[in-house]
Design an enzyme around this catalytic site. Sequence first.
Site, short mmCIF file in Angstrom:
data_model
loop_
_atom_site.label_atom_id
_atom_site.label_comp_id
_atom_site.label_asym_id
_atom_site.label_seq_id
_atom_site.Cartn_x
_atom_site.Cartn_y
_atom_site.Cartn_z
CE1 TYR A 178 13.12 -7.36 40.53
CE2 TYR A 178 14.23 -9.49 40.37
CZ TYR A 178 13.15 -8.67 40.08
OH TYR A 178 12.09 -9.18 39.36
CB ILE B 208 3.75 -8.42 33.75
CG1 ILE B 208 4.97 -9.10 33.14
CG2 ILE B 208 2.82 -9.45 34.36
CD1 ILE B 208 5.87 -9.76 34.17
#
Length: 326
Positions: free
Chosen positions: A261, A104
Amino acid sequence: MFCSHIELKTQWDHPKTGKKKRVAGDLPYGWERETDDNGQVYFVDHINKRTTYLDPRLAFTVEEASEKPNIRQRYDGNSTAMEILQGRDLSGKVVIVTGANTGIGFETARSLALHGAHVVLACRNRARGNVATQKILDEWHKAKVETMTLDLSSLRNVEQFAEAYKTRNLPLHILICNAGVFGSSWQLTEDGLETTFQVNHLGHFYLVQLLQDVLRRSIPSRVIIVSSESHRFTDIKDSSGKLDLSRLSPAKKDYWAMLAYNRSKLCNILFSNELNRRLSPHGVTSNALHPGNMMYTSIHRSWWLYTLLFTLARPFTKSMVSNQLT
């Protein structure tokens, strides 16, 4: 035609909407255009035997059709950054994108650079960052792109990056906090903190604080933090509902990669909200985003199991670029 009796003038532009009208088509049947001795145009109605200096077509004016820019107004799972930025000129804007050598981050840096922005690819691995920079230059040799070393797992290196950037005397209009790790095994950074927490959140938190003065001098400016919907599947409170900061950097026995995470992504959003509350009155906005469900990137590279799952899911996910750009 619109007449202003106060200012004694006429105009074709609507005084409020700005829309324009014009005469169009041929003169009505029986009418003819003539010019008098002074060179002024007048119109003759041969049927009714009369003349006038007013164009008879004024009763049938049409609105001037404005050209619509070829920009998609609706975006979906197949939209790309290039499509969303179509028609935008980002010349003069300076952007930092962390983790910009792949995934990304690379597509973001590439799209911004190809629309005129000066983009700094802030990468942990400078060699890979240079390769990414060259790819963008190969696509457009006039692109303003460069690589700077940024290792978010080292707070000392974050400081060095910020100081090096400030010596450039560049403004900073957009700071995109994109870099992150996923599925990493438990390990501590040189600062004694759990790696996922430091790389995904604390390193970016510190970077924004160090560059805050540059952002405030470059208004309007913005901070964009890449978070995730997975922030919904955790919290940082203990069983009694009290805030438990020890969960952010747990001991090895309490560590689970997915949970680490999720917590780091929750921290991203909490930070973005508070940053926007504090800085938006000064012209610096902050937003957190979810890049897309199961978007296929290289973030899974830390563990073979996640690599397998992402590979199986790839046909059903959004890719980095659409078919037209591959």
